[in-house]
Design a protein around this motif. Structure first.
Motif, PDB file in Angstrom:
ATOM      1  N   TYR A 205      -8.212   7.549   0.588  1.00 24.96           N
ATOM      2  CA  TYR A 205      -9.063   6.352   0.610  1.00 24.96           C
ATOM      3  C   TYR A 205      -9.585   5.863  -0.580  1.00 24.96           C
ATOM      4  O   TYR A 205      -9.642   4.682  -1.011  1.00 24.96           O
TER       5      TYR A 205
ATOM      6  N   LEU B 216       1.060  -1.375   0.232  1.00 29.77           N
ATOM      7  CA  LEU B 216      -0.105   0.032  -0.064  1.00 29.77           C
ATOM      8  C   LEU B 216       0.875   1.222  -0.064  1.00 29.77           C
ATOM      9  O   LEU B 216       1.909   1.364   0.346  1.00 29.77           O
TER      10      LEU B 216
ATOM     11  N   ARG C 114      -7.930   1.482  -6.688  1.00 30.88           N
ATOM     12  CA  ARG C 114      -6.841   0.946  -7.372  1.00 30.88           C
ATOM     13  C   ARG C 114      -6.499  -0.727  -6.850  1.00 30.88           C
ATOM     14  O   ARG C 114      -6.452  -1.605  -7.581  1.00 30.88           O
ATOM     15  N   TYR C 115      -6.983  -1.064  -5.659  1.00 31.66           N
ATOM     16  CA  TYR C 115      -6.882  -1.955  -4.893  1.00 31.66           C
ATOM     17  C   TYR C 115      -8.506  -2.922  -5.078  1.00 31.66           C
ATOM     18  O   TYR C 115      -8.347  -4.112  -4.555  1.00 31.66           O
TER      19      TYR C 115
ATOM     20  N   LEU D  35      -7.358   4.397  -2.889  1.00 30.13           N
ATOM     21  CA  LEU D  35      -7.020   2.920  -2.529  1.00 30.13           C
ATOM     22  C   LEU D  35      -8.061   2.048  -2.912  1.00 30.13           C
ATOM     23  O   LEU D  35      -7.859   1.142  -3.674  1.00 30.13           O
ATOM     24  N   THR D  36      -9.242   2.346  -2.712  1.00 33.28           N
ATOM     25  CA  THR D  36     -10.381   1.465  -2.974  1.00 33.28           C
ATOM     26  C   THR D  36     -10.303   1.462  -4.548  1.00 33.28           C
ATOM     27  O   THR D  36     -10.795   0.355  -5.028  1.00 33.28           O
TER      28      THR D  36
END
Length: 60
Positions: free
Chosen positions: A49, A2, A55-56, A52-53
């Motif tokens: 955030y 991350l 991309r992952y 992140l959500t």
């Protein structure tokens, strides 16, 4: 792995000091500046955030 979280994520914003004899409006103005900084920090965290959500593929 991350990415690193925003640098100021855990920073706590202090209240503006109250100085005896100082006009209340000055204290209020400094409090509003502190609130603006805190809200900006929340905005940066939200963008982090959301990135992140996206991309992952994580879901809350």
């Amino acid at each position: 792995m991350l990415p690193a979280a925003p640098y100021d994520l855990r920073k706590q914003e202090q209240h503006a000091p109250v100085v005896e004899g100082q006009p209340i409006i000055a204290v209020l103005a400094r409090e509003r500046q502190a609130l603006d900084r805190a809200n900006a920090r929340v905005g940066r965290w939200s963008l982090f955030y959301d990135d992140l959500t996206t991309r992952y593929g994580a879901r809350p």
